[in-house]
Design an enzyme around this catalytic site. Structure first.
Site, PDB file in Angstrom:
ATOM      1  N   ARG A   1       0.822  -1.244   0.038  1.00 41.59           N
ATOM      2  CA  ARG A   1       0.077   0.022   0.084  1.00 41.59           C
ATOM      3  C   ARG A   1       0.970   1.122   0.075  1.00 41.59           C
ATOM      4  O   ARG A   1       1.667   1.290   0.754  1.00 41.59           O
ATOM      5  CB  ARG A   1      -0.881  -0.076   1.231  1.00 41.59           C
ATOM      6  CG  ARG A   1      -1.950  -0.979   1.341  1.00 41.59           C
ATOM      7  CD  ARG A   1      -3.030  -0.453   0.241  1.00 41.59           C
ATOM      8  NE  ARG A   1      -4.093  -1.437   0.038  1.00 41.59           N
ATOM      9  CZ  ARG A   1      -5.158  -1.377  -0.697  1.00 41.59           C
ATOM     10  NH1 ARG A   1      -5.284  -0.346  -1.466  1.00 41.59           N
ATOM     11  NH2 ARG A   1      -6.167  -2.245  -0.724  1.00 41.59           N
TER      12      ARG A   1
ATOM     13  N   HIS B   1       0.546  -0.456 -10.261  1.00 39.92           N
ATOM     14  CA  HIS B   1      -0.320  -1.387  -9.137  1.00 39.92           C
ATOM     15  C   HIS B   1      -0.752  -2.648  -9.920  1.00 39.92           C
ATOM     16  O   HIS B   1      -2.057  -2.983 -10.137  1.00 39.92           O
ATOM     17  CB  HIS B   1      -1.484  -0.384  -8.682  1.00 39.92           C
ATOM     18  CG  HIS B   1      -2.133  -0.749  -7.595  1.00 39.92           C
ATOM     19  ND1 HIS B   1      -2.700   0.124  -6.851  1.00 39.92           N
ATOM     20  CD2 HIS B   1      -2.346  -1.884  -6.915  1.00 39.92           C
ATOM     21  CE1 HIS B   1      -3.118  -0.576  -5.609  1.00 39.92           C
ATOM     22  NE2 HIS B   1      -3.008  -1.873  -5.980  1.00 39.92           N
TER      23      HIS B   1
ATOM     24  N   GLU C   1      -2.652   7.847  -7.432  1.00 42.15           N
ATOM     25  CA  GLU C   1      -2.591   6.794  -8.469  1.00 42.15           C
ATOM     26  C   GLU C   1      -3.675   7.434  -9.747  1.00 42.15           C
ATOM     27  O   GLU C   1      -4.933   7.434  -9.204  1.00 42.15           O
ATOM     28  CB  GLU C   1      -2.957   5.497  -8.314  1.00 42.15           C
ATOM     29  CG  GLU C   1      -1.838   4.657  -7.299  1.00 42.15           C
ATOM     30  CD  GLU C   1      -1.886   3.362  -6.994  1.00 42.15           C
ATOM     31  OE1 GLU C   1      -2.956   2.709  -7.164  1.00 42.15           O
ATOM     32  OE2 GLU C   1      -1.092   2.952  -6.153  1.00 42.15           O
TER      33      GLU C   1
END
Length: 339
Positions: free
Chosen positions: A251, A299, A280
């Site tokens: 994370r 990601h 993001e």
């Protein structure tokens, strides 16, 4: 009586996977509607009071009319959606945590919310190892040079080569399903494994500062909580031995990214590899785009065909339990008494 279900899949956990899993677990007694969400072509983000969701509240409200069960990955279960969906009783989120669901509002509305723990553990562990090796052996940088027609022999200079995993020490911050798999993988390379996890006691368990000071490689696998936010800051990066490598496939909130860039710019860290970020997509002008010796992926750590299939199967199994009147295996909120 036929139960009406909404399959709100996307371009990763596709509707066909969700429907196939439902048919396998439940059989043909379902009336299944479909809604295709735009993720990952359109990034997720905050929607209403929930996070990491596709911005499709209006479309979801229309699709949920008369629906008792929804299986999804990215649909936003907001207070507004719940108020417009009085028939909804079960909302199944095919991801490791139902961050796109308002659990308090769902509980108040009598809607059980389930999730799919462990769905991407194998994929994320494998990606973590790939990132660790990529950063240590300069694979992306050397590939880019060769693709650009440049043969750089200076990468072989002693001061520019990286360390080996064999005989090294790998520190794992977090020791859940992913961390345990990474531990087995790096142990297979001949590395010593240290672990920091306040909820787990295992051989190699140490306090966080000791782990950082002893580990030439550090990989983050903790969950995002108020306690873990910013846990790897400038002071803790300074504890890492000079020339060490940091990987974060967990994370973005765990890490101070400005401090990481400082540690890379100064040469204190040999390299770093990141799959998650504080924002993001990464915004233009971010230091991450120009900091040296940094490997990045967008990601993708949990992205594998098997992850999508497992996710669909896990939520479909809880749908089957619900229809049989059995306790739900992965319920994130207090299940209503009538389930």
């Amino acid at each position: 009586m036929t139960v009406r279900v909404l399959a709100a899949g996307d371009h990763f956990v596709q509707n066909r996977l969700l429907i196939d899993a439902l048919r396998s677990e439940v059989g043909g007694e379902l009336d299944v509607r479909e809604l295709t969400l735009p993720w990952p072509v359109v990034p997720f983000g905050p929607v209403g009071e929930v996070d990491e969701a596709s911005d499709v509240e209006d479309e979801l409200i229309d699709a949920l009319r008369g629906v008792e069960i929804c299986v999804t990955q990215m649909a936003p279960l907001t207070r507004r959606v719940l108020e417009a969906a009085p028939d909804l009783k079960l909302f199944c989120v095919s991801r490791g945590g139902p961050v796109n669901a308002n659990l308090e509002a769902a509980t108040a509305a009598g809607v059980a919310v389930t999730f799919a723990p462990g769905r991407n553990a194998v994929a994320t562990a494998e990606h973590t190892l790939a990132m660790l090796l990529a950063a240590t052996r300069r694979i992306p940088q050397t590939h880019a040079d060769l693709a650009g027609g440049v043969w750089r022999g200076d990468y072989y200079m002693y001061d520019k080569v990286g360390p080996e995993l064999e005989g090294g020490t790998v520190g794992l911050v977090g020791y859940g399903a992913i961390g345990r798999r990474v531990a087995r993988m790096v142990a297979g390379f001949g590395a010593e494994v240290l672990v920091f996890d306040p909820y787990v006691e295992t051989p190699g368990s140490v306090e966080l500062d000791e782990l950082l000071s002893r580990s030439g490689f550090v990989s983050l696998h903790a969950r995002a909580t108020p306690e873990t936010t910013g846990m790897i800051d400038a002071a803790r990066l300074a504890l890492m031995p000079p020339g060490s490598v940091l990987v974060n496939c967990a994370r973005g909130s765990l890490l101070d990214y400005d401090a990481l860039c400082d540690a890379l710019d100064s040469g204190h860290l040999f390299g770093a590899a990141l799959d998650v970020f504080p924002e993001e997509p990464i915004p233009p002008g971010s230091r991450l785009l120009t900091t040296p010796n940094l490997v990045m992926t967008p990601h993708l750590a949990g992205a594998s065909k098997e992850t999508a299939v497992k996710a669909a199967r896990i939520v479909a199994a809880d749908v089957a339990r619900y229809l049989r009147g059995e306790p739900l295996a992965h319920c994130a909120n207090p299940a209503p008494a009538n389930l």
